[in-house]
Scaffold this motif. Sequence first.
Motif, PDB file in Angstrom:
ATOM      1  N   ASP A  72      34.767 -28.722 -15.989  1.00 29.67           N
ATOM      2  CA  ASP A  72      33.331 -28.851 -16.253  1.00 29.67           C
ATOM      3  C   ASP A  72      32.805 -27.645 -17.037  1.00 29.67           C
ATOM      4  N   MET A  73      33.305 -26.456 -16.698  1.00 31.56           N
ATOM      5  CA  MET A  73      32.908 -25.257 -17.447  1.00 31.56           C
ATOM      6  C   MET A  73      33.329 -25.370 -18.914  1.00 31.56           C
ATOM      7  N   GLU A  74      34.531 -25.867 -19.141  1.00 32.74           N
ATOM      8  CA  GLU A  74      34.995 -26.049 -20.518  1.00 32.74           C
ATOM      9  C   GLU A  74      34.080 -26.984 -21.286  1.00 32.74           C
ATOM     10  N   THR A  75      33.731 -28.099 -20.650  1.00 28.88           N
ATOM     11  CA  THR A  75      32.869 -29.078 -21.310  1.00 28.88           C
ATOM     12  C   THR A  75      31.509 -28.470 -21.622  1.00 28.88           C
ATOM     13  N   GLU A  76      30.943 -27.752 -20.653  1.00 25.43           N
ATOM     14  CA  GLU A  76      29.639 -27.141 -20.888  1.00 25.43           C
ATOM     15  C   GLU A  76      29.685 -26.143 -22.040  1.00 25.43           C
ATOM     16  N   ALA A  77      30.695 -25.271 -22.049  1.00 25.70           N
ATOM     17  CA  ALA A  77      30.798 -24.259 -23.103  1.00 25.70           C
ATOM     18  C   ALA A  77      30.986 -24.902 -24.464  1.00 25.70           C
ATOM     19  N   ARG A  78      31.771 -25.965 -24.510  1.00 28.10           N
ATOM     20  CA  ARG A  78      32.003 -26.662 -25.778  1.00 28.10           C
ATOM     21  C   ARG A  78      30.706 -27.291 -26.290  1.00 28.10           C
ATOM     22  N   MET A  79      29.957 -27.915 -25.394  1.00 27.33           N
ATOM     23  CA  MET A  79      28.697 -28.535 -25.799  1.00 27.33           C
ATOM     24  C   MET A  79      27.670 -27.474 -26.187  1.00 27.33           C
ATOM     25  N   PHE A  80      27.682 -26.343 -25.485  1.00 28.09           N
ATOM     26  CA  PHE A  80      26.787 -25.249 -25.846  1.00 28.09           C
ATOM     27  C   PHE A  80      27.091 -24.757 -27.256  1.00 28.09           C
ATOM     28  N   LEU A  81      28.374 -24.547 -27.564  1.00 28.46           N
ATOM     29  CA  LEU A  81      28.756 -24.081 -28.894  1.00 28.46           C
ATOM     30  C   LEU A  81      28.383 -25.090 -29.959  1.00 28.46           C
ATOM     31  N   ASP A  82      28.667 -26.355 -29.708  1.00 25.52           N
ATOM     32  CA  ASP A  82      28.322 -27.397 -30.687  1.00 25.52           C
ATOM     33  C   ASP A  82      26.828 -27.394 -30.983  1.00 25.52           C
TER      34      ASP A  82
END
Length: 612
Positions: A343-353
């Motif tokens: 979930d942390m990975e997904t959040e960070a990826r969406m934040f960067l995008d």
Amino acid sequence: MRNAPQNAPRRWSLAVLLALAGAAASGCGARPIQPGGGTGGGVLGGMGGGIVGTGTGGQSMTGTGGASGVAVPCMGATDSRLVVADQRILRLTSNEVVNTVRYLINDAEAQAVNSDMFAITRPAERHFPPSDGEQETFNDTNILPIVALSDHVANYVLDNFSTLASCPNPTDACATIYLNKLAARAYRRPLKPDEQARFTALYTNLRSTQIVNGYQVTFTVEEATSYAVQAVLSSPQTLWRWELGDPSMASTSPAGIPLTDNELATALAFFMTDQPPDDGLLADAAAGRLRGNLSAQVQRLLQSPIAKDWLRTTMEYYYLINQLPYYSVDPTKFPITDALVADMETEARMFLDNTLWNGNLTDLLLSRTTFLNTNLATNIYGVPIPPDATDTNFTLATLPADQRSGLLTNAGFLTARDRSNGQDIVSRGKAVMAAMLCLTTSPPTDVSTTMAVMIASTSLDQQTGQEQVATRAGAPVCRDCHGMFDPYGLALENYDAIGRYRVVYDYLGGKPIDATATLPAILGGGTVANGVELAQKLAASPAFTNCLAKSFLQYALVDLSSYVELPLPPQQAGCAAADVVQRYQSAGGKTFSDLVRSVTAAPAFVLRRAAQ
């Protein structure tokens, strides 16, 4: 001679076939690829040993100091230090080779060769820049995956010839059209006349009756095509990038040799997409107008999903978000699970995008907008569950202004760097110094045994963050080094090992946390009270922009031996990176896209130094 029996091998050895077809007799020996000599022996002139050699790499640029070692200020557009890389030949990374298969064949075959035999580095194990850790030459061992890959693709072409070549009826004419187009796309440029002649001869010889291991063999259109594809994928022109430039157009301000349009198309495509140049780049390069149309092509690519996805991926590597699956946090001390980390990975990826393509560059440090599911909202950030959020659905959320500010306080960013025992000041401090300021340090070599034992025996889990920092500051052998990064880790002390906000130490009986830190001189000194203030200080500092400019120019130049120096005001010794910063600022740059445009417009990107 005997005809081939029905139980003969479905595919003959490529070496045997090329030898009997005469392709390897056209000026291709086993030789290193040298700079300045054109593109070498050609397709299919270069089978076998032709791909074994060494690229020219580049020399580390050290011309920044005088006899005193003091940096010499940059001298404007004529400064030779604006050009960093020499003329060179670069081997494609393993990921670029797989992406080349995707580009030439299709996604299904690219996934198959990656999983079956090519086994590129797992995303969680990759570093920034993406070429880091890749081997620069071929040898008897690392050539084997290339051989396996080309054979696998050739078999796929054999089985799917009609679909891939758009040939309902397998004719030589149709196969030739398919192969010529594929070879030009694999070479990322039109074939030269001698290369085209060898390629044509290869297919013609494969279609004629051959003697293989004592058997008389006649290959079908489909078989001859598959072997020709195998040869293309094993050729130097496919597996290496030429950056020799056009000496007839040498620049004097600054001194350098401009990349040819075809070389520039390849450099731009792999930088922005990690794939070979698309039809738009190839068309501009073929027409000789890419250099004049470079900014338009950069803008076009910046709007494409493939470039946005790849450049965001490089930022994941840069901030080590991709390494979250290898977290070191002790699950017996903190409620961490693989699902939570995912979930942390997904959040960070969406934040960067969201931040890279919709915000300013400083929003990487300042934005409080993120994307949460129920798990992160409840168990990490302690905020109300956003509307429409579920265990699997992440929705937009705004985090508390007094607790969160961009990546610096992002749970994934913090967890990726934490130690198993939760004593994270050193690891976080060094991470901030490296990722935000491009500065690193090494342990001193003169640590005495007595001092080492004293420091090692200190029970950190019985000390507050302030006490830990004071202990190291009180040891002369530790003070100078730790003084460079401990303040950054101390300012993040309000976040536990999995990024949850806290105001007291549970393991110290509820002692309050004091995250006040005195910053190093590179950030102007002074104090910050917490991670939010540290993020604000970093975002306002030229050092942050300098660091990203240096890092992305280094990535664009691929070869780490072509070293990009960091701009260090007031002398600004790293002239190439300083040039990127100046372009960024002169154009009113505020966004990540502006930074990418500034990198691609820089002399360091489009010029090469003449190889000596």
